[in-house]
Motif scaffolding. Sequence first.
Motif, mmCIF file in Angstrom:
data_model
loop_
_atom_site.group_PDB
_atom_site.id
_atom_site.type_symbol
_atom_site.label_atom_id
_atom_site.label_comp_id
_atom_site.label_asym_id
_atom_site.label_seq_id
_atom_site.Cartn_x
_atom_site.Cartn_y
_atom_site.Cartn_z
ATOM 1 N N ALA A 428 44.933 43.902 -30.876
ATOM 2 C CA ALA A 428 44.271 42.599 -30.842
ATOM 3 C C ALA A 428 42.774 42.767 -30.587
ATOM 4 C CB ALA A 428 44.900 41.717 -29.770
ATOM 5 N N ARG A 429 42.417 43.711 -29.711
ATOM 6 C CA ARG A 429 40.994 43.913 -29.408
ATOM 7 C C ARG A 429 40.262 44.471 -30.628
ATOM 8 N NH1 ARG A 429 43.010 41.935 -25.201
ATOM 9 N NH2 ARG A 429 42.875 40.215 -26.659
ATOM 10 N N GLU A 432 39.548 41.833 -32.999
ATOM 11 C CA GLU A 432 38.391 41.026 -32.599
ATOM 12 C C GLU A 432 37.093 41.661 -33.090
ATOM 13 O OE1 GLU A 432 38.449 40.005 -28.375
ATOM 14 O OE2 GLU A 432 40.558 39.448 -28.569
ATOM 15 N N ASN B 22 39.545 32.506 -37.239
ATOM 16 C CA ASN B 22 39.524 33.861 -37.796
ATOM 17 C C ASN B 22 40.451 34.059 -38.987
ATOM 18 O OD1 ASN B 22 37.594 35.043 -36.055
ATOM 19 N ND2 ASN B 22 39.119 35.056 -34.417
ATOM 20 N N VAL B 305 50.781 39.775 -27.934
ATOM 21 C CA VAL B 305 50.645 38.905 -26.761
ATOM 22 C C VAL B 305 51.405 39.536 -25.591
ATOM 23 C CG1 VAL B 305 51.340 36.655 -25.798
ATOM 24 C CG2 VAL B 305 50.306 36.789 -28.072
ATOM 25 N N ARG B 320 47.263 35.187 -31.149
ATOM 26 C CA ARG B 320 47.325 36.641 -31.125
ATOM 27 C C ARG B 320 46.517 37.235 -29.955
ATOM 28 N NH1 ARG B 320 42.230 38.605 -32.795
ATOM 29 N NH2 ARG B 320 42.426 38.014 -34.957
ATOM 30 N N GLY B 321 47.113 38.211 -29.286
ATOM 31 C CA GLY B 321 46.373 38.999 -28.303
ATOM 32 C C GLY B 321 46.109 38.312 -26.968
ATOM 33 N N CYS B 322 46.789 37.201 -26.668
ATOM 34 C CA CYS B 322 46.586 36.568 -25.363
ATOM 35 C C CYS B 322 47.241 37.405 -24.265
ATOM 36 C CB CYS B 322 47.208 35.166 -25.334
ATOM 37 S SG CYS B 322 46.239 33.946 -26.226
ATOM 38 N N GLU B 354 43.215 32.695 -29.877
ATOM 39 C CA GLU B 354 43.395 34.144 -29.810
ATOM 40 C C GLU B 354 42.686 34.750 -28.610
ATOM 41 O OE1 GLU B 354 41.751 35.146 -33.538
ATOM 42 O OE2 GLU B 354 43.515 34.487 -34.662
ATOM 43 N N GLY B 355 43.254 35.811 -28.055
ATOM 44 C CA GLY B 355 42.572 36.619 -27.047
ATOM 45 C C GLY B 355 42.267 35.904 -25.742
ATOM 46 N N ASN B 373 39.480 33.371 -26.994
ATOM 47 C CA ASN B 373 38.847 34.183 -25.954
ATOM 48 C C ASN B 373 38.437 33.399 -24.718
ATOM 49 O OD1 ASN B 373 37.820 35.433 -28.846
ATOM 50 N ND2 ASN B 373 38.568 36.962 -27.394
#
Lengths: 594, 393
Positions: A428-429, A432, B22, B305, B320-322, B354-355, B373
């Motif tokens: 995920a990073r 980004e 995104n 996640v 995604r990515g939380c 996300e994030g 984010n």
Amino acid sequence: MCGIVGYIGRRQAQPVLFNCLSKLEYRGYDSCGIALLGDSIQVCKDEVRVKALEKALPPIAGLAGIGHTRWATHGEPSRANAHPHCDCTGRIAVVHNGVISNFQRLKDKLISTGHVFASETDTEVLPHLIESYYQGDLEEAVERSLADIEGSYAIIAVVAGEAKLVVARKDSPLIIGIGDRENFVASDVPAILDYTSRVVYLEDGDIALVTADGVRVRENGARIDRAEHLIQWSVADAQKSGYEHFMLKEIHEQPRVIRDTLREYISADGLAAEVIPSGEGGLENMLIAACGTSYHAALIGKYIIEQLVRVPVKVELASEFNYCGQVPPGSNALVITQSGETADALKTMKKLKEAGCQVLAITNVVGSTASRIADHVIYTRAGPEISVAATKSFISQLVALYWMALPHARVDLRTLDELIMELRQLPARVQEVLDNEAAIREHARRLARFNDVFFIGRGANYPVALEGALKLKEVSYIHAEGYAAGELKHGPFALLGAEAPVVAILASDHTGEAMLTSIKEIRARKSPLIAVVEEGNEAAGEIADSAIIVPRVNQVFSPVINTVALQLLAYYAARERGCPIDFPRNLAKSVTVE
Amino acid sequence: MVKQAIILAAGEGRRLRPFTVNRPKAMISIAHKPILQYVIEALAQNGVLDIVLVVGYRKEQVFDHIGSGEQLGVNITYVTQAEQLGTAHALLQAREVAADEFLVMSGDKLIEADTVARFIETAPPAVLVKKVPDPVRYGVVSIDERGMVKSIVEKPKVAETNIANTGIYAFSREVFDFAAEVLDIPDALNNMISSGRNILAVETTGVRLDVVYPWDILSLNEAVIRRVPLGLGGVIESGVSLRGRVTVGQDTVIRANSTIVGPVVIGSGCDIGPNACILPATSIGDNVTVSAFTALQNSVIGNDVNIGPGCIIQDSVIGRGCVIKGHFTACTGQAEVKVNGEYHQVNLGAMLGEGCNLGNSVVAQPGAILGNNCQVQALKLVAGRLPDKSLVV
């Protein structure tokens, strides 16, 4: 370094050969050629790329043939030096990847018996040798010829009138693709994926007879069955899927590659701990050897292990270690090679094994030579990498190194849990960073007009600076150098100035403050400065002229994030300068000669 | 029979933010697959294998996921619409690669294979229409006694008929001459009619689902999740209770004493439980960690996640990515949510972009929408709409 292909079957061979060759251009592309087999042999070759030769040729009939795309080692790129090479009669043709080290002696001997040579290559001795032994059985003639030869080879030989390919390998990669009433031979798997996914890997010393109906492999004269593998890669992996270049496609694949690589390791629970036992003789004093981009992964590996496990690690360039490198007997060693075929890395592996080391390999290619030599293999799951500039394979190597080091980490269990959690978050990073592509492109645009760029970093981000510089120079042809930030003032300072920008990787760890000092020193020399800084640390970036903002991660993992940002910087700088990004001049993908 | 489809997948979908910051709208993931993939699969099932994808906004997301189309058994050609000016303009970008006859449709609206099956037999030009209860939200189609289109009026104040344009068309290359004059396809159609072309209106009763607002992701997910093919990969530890339609991807571990009640889809490489509770109509992406004593219900969880222990998440979308630490509460409730100046009354949990990074024991009020984010410290209450990169301290 070259790519070779062969086809025999029910289709017209010419388009098949060209299609296969086009997939092997990452192995070399300074010249190419094909030979079509019938009652006679027709050879067409030139000092051009595969597409150009394909366009220039009229259709030539033939249900079998061989092809070659070259990266010059003996003799400059030219039509005469391009493969296939023929004997004096023009009835035997050979394509070859490798180096024949005793070719001069063989050539002198052949000339003295009346053979006439047309090229400066080492390869040309092969067809003449085969001619001298040929008495109606090509396989026997090839076998006798190879007995005279010293060096490395993967070859395909054909003779007019015999509907078969004779193939052999030693220290150079070669695979056979099994089709339906047709068979394929190639240096690498992607070449044949349009036609079949059934593959037989040849071993060193194998000679195989390939006809439309079957494959017969012999080892030291005795018939042997080599297992057939089903390749899981799809042709899609070898295509650009909408992207302009493989390099950008492969950069974008990285979140998935990290996910796939981790998935493999996590599902094989405890793999790393089994491979390297903890305690005595574990990671302590381990030697890591590699070449090129993999060497930078090895350097980062040293920082990872020394930081997490707190034991000393030694890193060597495989190409240099082979001269007089020493290791304590019985220690563990790790060799990193994407292709598993890098000649210098393979030589190092053999040397380490002779010294009594347990040799571990990190490689991306299942069934590669390195995977067969090593005592243990950690596979990365990057899939085929076509772009000459390595990106996703590098990131997957880092993931493998983290996975190897983490079980040995001298941290409390809670911290270890958090590290593993962060490792799993990396896809995920990295995504980004990719989502921030447009901003990085702007930086690249500005960078593209300069002719000299310096990259600096400290700690684990020092090798990242080396990798950033390597990426930039290989794809954009901008002269770039990576330095440990502390070393800049020992000489390179003399080169700084308004025309020599510096890219500084500013980690938010214990190196942060020293980096700020370095940056201030550079500012005083008027060099334009691009800082790579973490989100939340923007204030530090304000000292620079501009800043590439990357997501915040645990500092152990910052090399992954920063490298991806620098990959994009290199790619877009090269694009701005109109460079042939996937096939930079004078470079080839995997270097199977020393 | 038509063999080619031109799919318009360049659009952004602003009302779906933060989920479209995104990615294009067509790449919103429903039941573990992007909407665009469902559209391509419906076409492939009907033998339409030559697919032209018009991409633009965040096109890399389409490249990364759909690739060359080989995995889906189709051949994909990409064309780029640099600026998203309108559907006719998007279609025009495909002029060079279009066949003599082709279908045109949007990549961000789900379509059923049966709907395609009937339409591909129709000779172009034709438009697929559908009777709807609230036609004023759509392009309203008037049809003459021969079944030919008389006109299309976009989002009229008063609808003359209850027949809506589905945005699915069959055209021949002739359409490009009309598309070059206007920005949107309905305008091109009206011009074709006024220059004497007969455009057949074909009526469908098939389901056609669209995402317009973030919460539509949940209703679409619920509608589609029942059709996901079954499969159990990975490791199911002892004491796990699986009921209903449950799909688990490769290399996923479901730890002891977890309860999963389908329909549920879990991706590959996930780590679920122990003692986790996954309740109906929940989709979980790849490489997701759901810790002990966490309950998920009617929610959509993106890739990568990490959800900590003791959380309750209902009617929510997690991007995604939380990273969500322990005891996060996002319970469903009646909420008034503002999107583009309009207020909507919906039953909703929370929407996380996300994030996002949430500390321990965060509580989200129903209808909270966090941008990408966002950072929320422990013990905070989040409500309303937070912009990207918000910091809640």
